[in-house]
Enzyme design. Structure first.
Site, PDB file in Angstrom:
ATOM      1  CB  CYS A  86     -16.615   9.178 -34.264  1.00 12.44           C
ATOM      2  SG  CYS A  86     -16.895  10.958 -34.038  1.00 12.44           S
ATOM      3  CG  HIS A 194     -18.830   7.505 -30.172  1.00  6.82           C
ATOM      4  ND1 HIS A 194     -17.473   7.276 -30.250  1.00  6.82           N
ATOM      5  CD2 HIS A 194     -19.030   8.756 -30.670  1.00  6.82           C
ATOM      6  CE1 HIS A 194     -16.869   8.346 -30.751  1.00  6.82           C
ATOM      7  NE2 HIS A 194     -17.798   9.262 -31.020  1.00  6.82           N
ATOM      8  CD  GLU A 196     -17.035   3.999 -28.895  1.00  8.02           C
ATOM      9  OE1 GLU A 196     -16.464   5.098 -29.036  1.00  8.02           O
ATOM     10  OE2 GLU A 196     -17.790   3.506 -29.762  1.00  8.02           O
TER      11      GLU A 196
END
Length: 220
Positions: A86, A194, A196
C-alpha cells in the site's frame, strides 16, 4: 529469516505486518525507524502501509527521501528482498525502486474492501506458494492506488513478466489492472492490497499467508 519493518511518521500497518512475520517466522522482526540508516544484516525489508508524513505532497513522496531509503536501495541492489504494501508500494515508486506512479483513485474516493486478484506467476520468492493464475481475495484500503506508467514501461513490464498481481474488478482505475509488480530482478515487490490482513484464520481468511510462508521458505 531475518526481517525488518520500516516505521515512518503515520505508518499504521507496521504492527499488522510485524505480527504476520512473527507468526510465519516464529520471531519478531526488527522495527526500524525511518531516520535510521544503519541496518543490521537482513533477508527481508518491509515498507508497510499507512500515510507516511500524512501523504503531504504526494503519497510516499516525503518518505522516499528518508535516510533509510538510501540503505534500502543499496540492499535491494545487493539482492535483499524488499516488500512494499500500500503506502509501501507508493514509497517504492517514488524512490525509483519500482517504475510508474500511484495516483488518485479514478473515483476520487477512498476505497476499503476485499477485492479479487489473479496471481500472475509463481516464479518469485513472494508467490511460490500460490498456483499460477490462482484467484485470491485481499483487502485494499487506499485513496491513491491508481497505478500509472507510460506505454513503453507498461510494454516492458508485461513483456518481462513483472506484473505480480492483477485486479479482476479494477477498483481504482489502475492501468492494465495492475495490483502489484516486481522490479526486473524480482527481489522487490510493491502491491496495493494487504496480504498481512488475511494471514491468520482469526482474521477470517488466510489468502495472504502463502506469501509469508514462501518468503520464509526461500530466505531461511
Amino acid at each position: 529469516m531475518k526481517a525488518a519493518v520500516i516505521v515512518f511518521p503515520a505508518s499504521n500497518c507496521d504492527r499488522d505486518i510485524a505480527d504476520a512475520l512473527h507468526r510465519a517466522t516464529g520471531r519478531p522482526p526488527a522495527m526500524i525507524w525511518h531516520g535510521d540508516s544503519d541496518l543490521p544484516k537482513l533477508d527481508l525489508i518491509v515498507i508497510p502501509g499507512g500515510f507516511s508524513y500524512g501523504d503531504y505532497l504526494r503519497a510516499g513522496a516525503m518518505a522516499a527521501h528518508s535516510p533509510v531509503l538510501q540503505e534500502i536501495k543499496a540492499r535491494a541492489e545487493q539482492g535483499v528482498a524488499v516488500l512494499g504494501v500500500c503506502n509501501g508500494f507508493q514509497v517504492l515508486t517514488e524512490s525509483g525502486l519500482l517504475p510508474g506512479a500511484l495516483m488518485r483513485n479514478a473515483s476520487l474516493k477512498y476505497i476499503h474492501r476485499s477485492v479479487p486478484l489473479r496471481v500472475e506467476g509463481t516464479n518469485s520468492i513472494f508467490t511460490a506458494r500460490y498456483k499460477p493464475d490462482q484467484t485470491i481475495n485481499l483487502p485494499i484500503a487506499h485513496h491513491d492506488g491508481n497505478y500509472f506508467a507510460d506505454k513503453d514501461t507498461l510494454r516492458r513490464l508485461e513483456g518481462e513478466g513483472q506484473v505480480a498481481f492483477r485486479y479482476l474488478d479494477n477498483p481504482n482505475g489502475s492501468m492494465n489492472d495492475i495490483a502489484g509488480l516486481y522490479n526486473d530482478r524480482r527481489n522487490v515487490l510493491g502491491m496495493m492490497p494487504h496480504p498481512e490482513r488475511v494471514s491468520d484464520p482469526a482474521l477470517g481468511s488466510i489468502h495472504g499467508k502463502p506469501m509469508f510462508d514462501a518468503l520464509v521458505e526461500a530466505l531461511s
